[in-house]
Design a protein around this motif. Structure first.
Motif, PDB file in Angstrom:
ATOM      1  N   VAL A  78       0.834  -1.200   0.000  1.00 48.49           N
ATOM      2  CA  VAL A  78       0.000   0.000   0.000  1.00 48.49           C
ATOM      3  C   VAL A  78       0.873   1.256   0.000  1.00 48.49           C
ATOM      4  O   VAL A  78       0.590   2.236  -0.695  1.00 48.49           O
ATOM      5  N   ALA A  79       1.964   1.229   0.757  1.00 55.18           N
ATOM      6  CA  ALA A  79       2.888   2.370   0.803  1.00 55.18           C
ATOM      7  C   ALA A  79       3.537   2.590  -0.561  1.00 55.18           C
ATOM      8  O   ALA A  79       3.722   3.733  -0.999  1.00 55.18           O
ATOM      9  N   PHE A  80       3.866   1.508  -1.242  1.00 55.27           N
ATOM     10  CA  PHE A  80       4.468   1.634  -2.575  1.00 55.27           C
ATOM     11  C   PHE A  80       3.464   2.203  -3.572  1.00 55.27           C
ATOM     12  O   PHE A  80       3.803   3.049  -4.393  1.00 55.27           O
ATOM     13  N   ARG A  83       3.186   5.872  -2.977  1.00 49.22           N
ATOM     14  CA  ARG A  83       4.376   6.573  -3.502  1.00 49.22           C
ATOM     15  C   ARG A  83       4.269   6.740  -5.011  1.00 49.22           C
ATOM     16  O   ARG A  83       4.558   7.801  -5.569  1.00 49.22           O
ATOM     17  N   LEU A  84       3.849   5.688  -5.697  1.00 47.55           N
ATOM     18  CA  LEU A  84       3.722   5.762  -7.153  1.00 47.55           C
ATOM     19  C   LEU A  84       2.611   6.714  -7.568  1.00 47.55           C
ATOM     20  O   LEU A  84       2.730   7.401  -8.585  1.00 47.55           O
ATOM     21  N   GLU A  85       1.534   6.783  -6.794  1.00 46.39           N
ATOM     22  CA  GLU A  85       0.470   7.742  -7.090  1.00 46.39           C
ATOM     23  C   GLU A  85       0.982   9.173  -6.986  1.00 46.39           C
ATOM     24  O   GLU A  85       0.644  10.025  -7.797  1.00 46.39           O
ATOM     25  N   ILE A  94       5.097   8.920 -16.397  1.00 49.19           N
ATOM     26  CA  ILE A  94       5.962   7.855 -15.893  1.00 49.19           C
ATOM     27  C   ILE A  94       5.493   6.477 -16.358  1.00 49.19           C
ATOM     28  O   ILE A  94       4.334   6.282 -16.716  1.00 49.19           O
ATOM     29  N   TRP A  95       6.431   5.548 -16.347  1.00 46.62           N
ATOM     30  CA  TRP A  95       6.160   4.144 -16.595  1.00 46.62           C
ATOM     31  C   TRP A  95       6.302   3.421 -15.266  1.00 46.62           C
ATOM     32  O   TRP A  95       7.181   3.752 -14.465  1.00 46.62           O
ATOM     33  N   VAL A  96       5.461   2.413 -15.030  1.00 48.55           N
ATOM     34  CA  VAL A  96       5.606   1.554 -13.861  1.00 48.55           C
ATOM     35  C   VAL A  96       5.633   0.119 -14.370  1.00 48.55           C
ATOM     36  O   VAL A  96       4.714  -0.328 -15.050  1.00 48.55           O
TER      37      VAL A  96
END
Length: 115
Positions: A78-80, A83-85, A94-96
């Motif tokens: 959830v933290a990751f 962060r990506l949001e 961005i690419w994920v």
């Protein structure tokens, strides 16, 4: 001349599958020059987030190579995601890419620089 992000991500996905792992493009960004973030998932549920290395990490002898730095590690997905949001709000191009490296660790699939 630097390869496009689209081509670089395609090559990463092929390398991961070639190593017996799994890869998926979670978010597709700008074709030409979007920043790439990589979520590496381990077999025991651990997650490591890699992002673009700071400009100071680049060598003038290899200015076209992409370098990454480890941004965070742990087991709280959830933290990751949060962060990506935040990264997407800052830069929507961005690419994920999410990978499970198989027999090859993520550090061998990416050019990781220590901060």
């Amino acid at each position: 001349m630097r390869v496009t992000t689209d081509l670089w991500v395609s090559a990463l996905v092929r390398r991961v599958f070639g190593a017996g792992g799994f890869a998926a493009v979670v978010k597709r960004g700008a074709t030409e020059a979007g920043a790439v973030f990589v979520l590496s998932r381990g077999q025991m549920g651990e997650v490591t987030l890699y992002g673009p290395a700071p400009q100071t990490s680049y060598d003038s002898a290899k200015p076209d190579e992409r370098f990454f730095t480890m941004l965070d590690a742990g087991d709280d997905s959830v933290a990751f995601d949060a962060r990506l949001e935040r990264e997407k709000k800052f830069d929507p191009d961005i690419w994920v890419v999410e990978i499970e490296g198989g027999t090859v660790p993520a550090e061998e699939l990416l050019s990781v620089k220590a901060e």
